[in-house]
Design an enzyme around this catalytic site. Structure first.
Site, PDB file in Angstrom:
ATOM      1  N   GLY A   1       0.893  -1.209   0.237  1.00  0.00           N
ATOM      2  CA  GLY A   1      -0.130  -0.058  -0.050  1.00  0.00           C
ATOM      3  C   GLY A   1       0.954   1.350   0.181  1.00  0.00           C
ATOM      4  O   GLY A   1       0.528   1.924   0.453  1.00  0.00           O
TER       5      GLY A   1
ATOM      6  N   ARG B   1      -0.404   5.502  -1.837  1.00  0.00           N
ATOM      7  CA  ARG B   1      -1.258   6.438  -1.118  1.00  0.00           C
ATOM      8  C   ARG B   1      -1.129   6.501   0.112  1.00  0.00           C
ATOM      9  O   ARG B   1       0.040   5.475   0.659  1.00  0.00           O
ATOM     10  CB  ARG B   1      -2.634   5.953  -1.312  1.00  0.00           C
ATOM     11  CG  ARG B   1      -3.050   6.006  -3.037  1.00  0.00           C
ATOM     12  CD  ARG B   1      -4.463   6.338  -3.570  1.00  0.00           C
ATOM     13  NE  ARG B   1      -5.070   4.796  -2.831  1.00  0.00           N
ATOM     14  CZ  ARG B   1      -6.612   4.455  -1.841  1.00  0.00           C
ATOM     15  NH1 ARG B   1      -6.418   5.376  -0.854  1.00  0.00           N
ATOM     16  NH2 ARG B   1      -6.493   3.513  -1.734  1.00  0.00           N
TER      17      ARG B   1
ATOM     18  N   SER C   1      -2.785   0.159  14.326  1.00  0.00           N
ATOM     19  CA  SER C   1      -3.964   1.767  14.433  1.00  0.00           C
ATOM     20  C   SER C   1      -3.900   1.302  15.649  1.00  0.00           C
ATOM     21  O   SER C   1      -4.336   0.619  17.375  1.00  0.00           O
ATOM     22  CB  SER C   1      -4.680   1.046  13.559  1.00  0.00           C
ATOM     23  OG  SER C   1      -6.038   2.213  13.736  1.00  0.00           O
TER      24      SER C   1
ATOM     25  N   TYR D   1     -12.278  -4.366  11.807  1.00  0.00           N
ATOM     26  CA  TYR D   1     -11.179  -3.521  11.550  1.00  0.00           C
ATOM     27  C   TYR D   1     -10.543  -3.861  12.540  1.00  0.00           C
ATOM     28  O   TYR D   1      -8.533  -3.569  13.101  1.00  0.00           O
ATOM     29  CB  TYR D   1     -11.453  -2.695  11.383  1.00  0.00           C
ATOM     30  CG  TYR D   1      -9.722  -1.240  10.826  1.00  0.00           C
ATOM     31  CD1 TYR D   1      -8.945  -1.202   9.894  1.00  0.00           C
ATOM     32  CD2 TYR D   1      -9.917   0.217  11.730  1.00  0.00           C
ATOM     33  CE1 TYR D   1      -7.877  -0.243   9.902  1.00  0.00           C
ATOM     34  CE2 TYR D   1      -8.629   0.598  11.401  1.00  0.00           C
ATOM     35  CZ  TYR D   1      -8.135   0.834  10.313  1.00  0.00           C
ATOM     36  OH  TYR D   1      -6.739   0.892  10.412  1.00  0.00           O
TER      37      TYR D   1
HETATM   38  P1  NAP Z   1      -4.710   4.958   2.507  1.00  0.00           P
HETATM   39  O1  NAP Z   1      -4.800   6.472   2.414  1.00  0.00           O
HETATM   40  O2  NAP Z   1      -6.915   4.379   2.441  1.00  0.00           O
HETATM   41  O3  NAP Z   1      -4.550   3.693   1.539  1.00  0.00           O
HETATM   42  C1  NAP Z   1      -4.332   2.691   1.349  1.00  0.00           C
HETATM   43  C2  NAP Z   1      -3.134   1.940   0.761  1.00  0.00           C
HETATM   44  O4  NAP Z   1      -3.160   0.817   0.658  1.00  0.00           O
HETATM   45  C3  NAP Z   1      -3.326   2.256  -0.960  1.00  0.00           C
HETATM   46  O5  NAP Z   1      -1.821   2.048  -1.382  1.00  0.00           O
HETATM   47  C4  NAP Z   1      -4.145   1.505  -1.154  1.00  0.00           C
HETATM   48  O6  NAP Z   1      -3.966   0.488  -3.139  1.00  0.00           O
HETATM   49  C5  NAP Z   1      -3.098  -0.363  -0.699  1.00  0.00           C
HETATM   50  N1  NAP Z   1      -4.941  -1.109  -0.138  1.00  0.00           N
HETATM   51  C6  NAP Z   1      -5.276  -1.097  -0.173  1.00  0.00           C
HETATM   52  N2  NAP Z   1      -6.002  -2.664   0.070  1.00  0.00           N
HETATM   53  C7  NAP Z   1      -4.983  -3.410  -0.391  1.00  0.00           C
HETATM   54  C8  NAP Z   1      -3.989  -4.632  -1.035  1.00  0.00           C
HETATM   55  N3  NAP Z   1      -5.049  -5.148  -0.937  1.00  0.00           N
HETATM   56  N4  NAP Z   1      -2.906  -5.030  -1.116  1.00  0.00           N
HETATM   57  C9  NAP Z   1      -2.839  -4.682  -1.744  1.00  0.00           C
HETATM   58  N5  NAP Z   1      -2.491  -1.981  -0.900  1.00  0.00           N
HETATM   59  C10 NAP Z   1      -3.528  -2.450  -0.921  1.00  0.00           C
HETATM   60  O7  NAP Z   1      -4.646   4.366   4.016  1.00  0.00           O
HETATM   61  P2  NAP Z   1      -3.722   4.723   5.387  1.00  0.00           P
HETATM   62  O8  NAP Z   1      -4.143   5.764   5.534  1.00  0.00           O
HETATM   63  O9  NAP Z   1      -2.548   5.495   4.102  1.00  0.00           O
HETATM   64  O10 NAP Z   1      -3.733   3.725   5.868  1.00  0.00           O
HETATM   65  C11 NAP Z   1      -2.473   3.098   5.907  1.00  0.00           C
HETATM   66  C12 NAP Z   1      -2.434   1.983   6.747  1.00  0.00           C
HETATM   67  O11 NAP Z   1      -2.515   2.680   8.269  1.00  0.00           O
HETATM   68  C13 NAP Z   1      -3.566   1.333   7.133  1.00  0.00           C
HETATM   69  O12 NAP Z   1      -3.312  -0.535   7.614  1.00  0.00           O
HETATM   70  C14 NAP Z   1      -4.042   1.715   8.535  1.00  0.00           C
HETATM   71  O13 NAP Z   1      -5.317   0.392   9.004  1.00  0.00           O
HETATM   72  C15 NAP Z   1      -3.036   2.195   8.611  1.00  0.00           C
HETATM   73  N6  NAP Z   1      -3.997   3.431   9.792  1.00  0.00           N
HETATM   74  C16 NAP Z   1      -4.156   4.342   9.665  1.00  0.00           C
HETATM   75  C17 NAP Z   1      -4.608   5.162  10.279  1.00  0.00           C
HETATM   76  C18 NAP Z   1      -5.418   6.613   9.596  1.00  0.00           C
HETATM   77  O14 NAP Z   1      -6.114   7.355  10.138  1.00  0.00           O
HETATM   78  N7  NAP Z   1      -5.631   7.039   8.558  1.00  0.00           N
HETATM   79  C19 NAP Z   1      -4.482   5.627  11.542  1.00  0.00           C
HETATM   80  C20 NAP Z   1      -4.072   4.306  11.914  1.00  0.00           C
HETATM   81  C21 NAP Z   1      -3.334   3.236  11.357  1.00  0.00           C
HETATM   82  P3  NAP Z   1      -4.294   1.173  -3.786  1.00  0.00           P
HETATM   83  O15 NAP Z   1      -5.212   3.054  -4.294  1.00  0.00           O
HETATM   84  O16 NAP Z   1      -4.279   0.465  -5.613  1.00  0.00           O
HETATM   85  O17 NAP Z   1      -6.142   0.588  -4.091  1.00  0.00           O
END
Ligand code: NAP
Length: 257
Positions: free
Chosen positions: A10, A13, A148, A161
């Protein structure tokens, strides 16, 4: 000698993108994994290259065994080594339904993406790292799992989740205990609320809660905040640590009466 090499799932993004840019600046050759949006991954590859770094975009769904094998194989083909896996890809609960309404469809895709994928990708990467360390291609290795605050904080409309993120802590300790003898450190980085596409739908809610002081450092987290924690781990600033959780959450985990 070849550059150190990393896979960031991932990486196209949000948080993953921030980690890829930081690793590129630190001199890693980076596999920027994505699932569905090649343009976003290409933009990250170009941004890393613009900073003088090396990166390649590789499509793959972390929930699919063949794709996981393809990711590791591609890293080894392109860069000749694998020093670091960042298990970052993750999705939120599908439809954000209450515990009493939650569906198996959401459970399956969330567990495949957030837990089964990271576990078996870590297993694949760890076995390659052990081999590469044995033949002295790499000196040591690291695995970083992005969990998270949802692993220790309830959201009643995101049960699946929350459970996957709680399990990531146990997964981190299991791999840490198993891999220490080889010089492979395993860490959990636990983000708070970070500005990304994932949190865009709940932006107004958090704007308000942050202003009211939901966590002590009153601002949104940024992907760069997580990337800096990754940098501290991979640059060797935790040499006598493994299996631990690094909170990057503005102090949210502190309980106050
Ligand atoms: P995001 O902006 O939604 O980006 C998600 C990324 O994961 C994208 O690059 C997407 O690729 C990729 N992805 C989704 N499903 C996938 C799969 N099955 N196989 C491979 N790649 C996949 O998410 P984010 O906010 O950056 O979050 C990243 C991580 O941090 C996650 O594990 C999330 O749970 C964790 N997190 C986020 C937050 C927050 O507040 N944002 C807080 C705590 C933890 P595509 O675009 O090609 O689909």
């Amino acid at each position: 000698m070849r550059k150190r090499a990393a896979i960031v799932t991932g990486g196209s993004r949000g948080i993953g993108r921030g980690i890829c840019l930081e690793l590129g600046r630190l001199g890693y050759a980076v596999v920027v994994n994505y699932a569905t949006r090649p343009d976003a991954a290409k933009e990250v590859v170009a941004a890393v290259a613009g900073d003088g770094g090396t990166a390649v975009a590789v499509q793959g769904n972390v929930g699919v065994a063949e794709d996981r094998r393809g990711l590791v194989a591609r890293a080894l083909d392109e860069f000749g080594r694998l020093d670091l896996l960042v298990n970052n890809a993750g999705i939120t609960s599908q439809g954000r339904k209450d515990v009493l309404e939650a569906t198996e469809e959401s459970w399956d895709v969330v567990f495949d993406t957030n837990l089964k994928g990271p576990f078996f990708l870590a297993q694949l990467a760890a076995n390659e790292m052990v081999r590469l360390i044995g033949e002295k291609t790499i000196p040591d290795g690291k695995i970083i799992n992005i969990s998270s605050i949802s692993g220790h904080t309830l959201s009643l409309n995101r049960a699946d989740y929350c459970m996957t993120k709680a399990a990531m802590g146990m997964m981190t300790r299991l791999f840490a205990a198993r891999l220490a003898e080889y010089g492979i450190g395993v860490f959990e980085i636990c983000p708070g609320v970070i500005a990304s596409d994932m949190t865009a739908p709940v932006k107004e809610k958090y704007d308000r809660l942050i202003a009211e002081g939901l966590w002590p450092i009153r601002r949104w987290g940024q992907p760069e905040d997580i990337a800096k924690a990754v940098a501290a781990v991979v640059e060797g600033y935790f040499p006598f640590s493994t299996g631990g959780r690094i909170d990057v959450d503005g102090g949210f985990h502190i309980r106050t009466l």
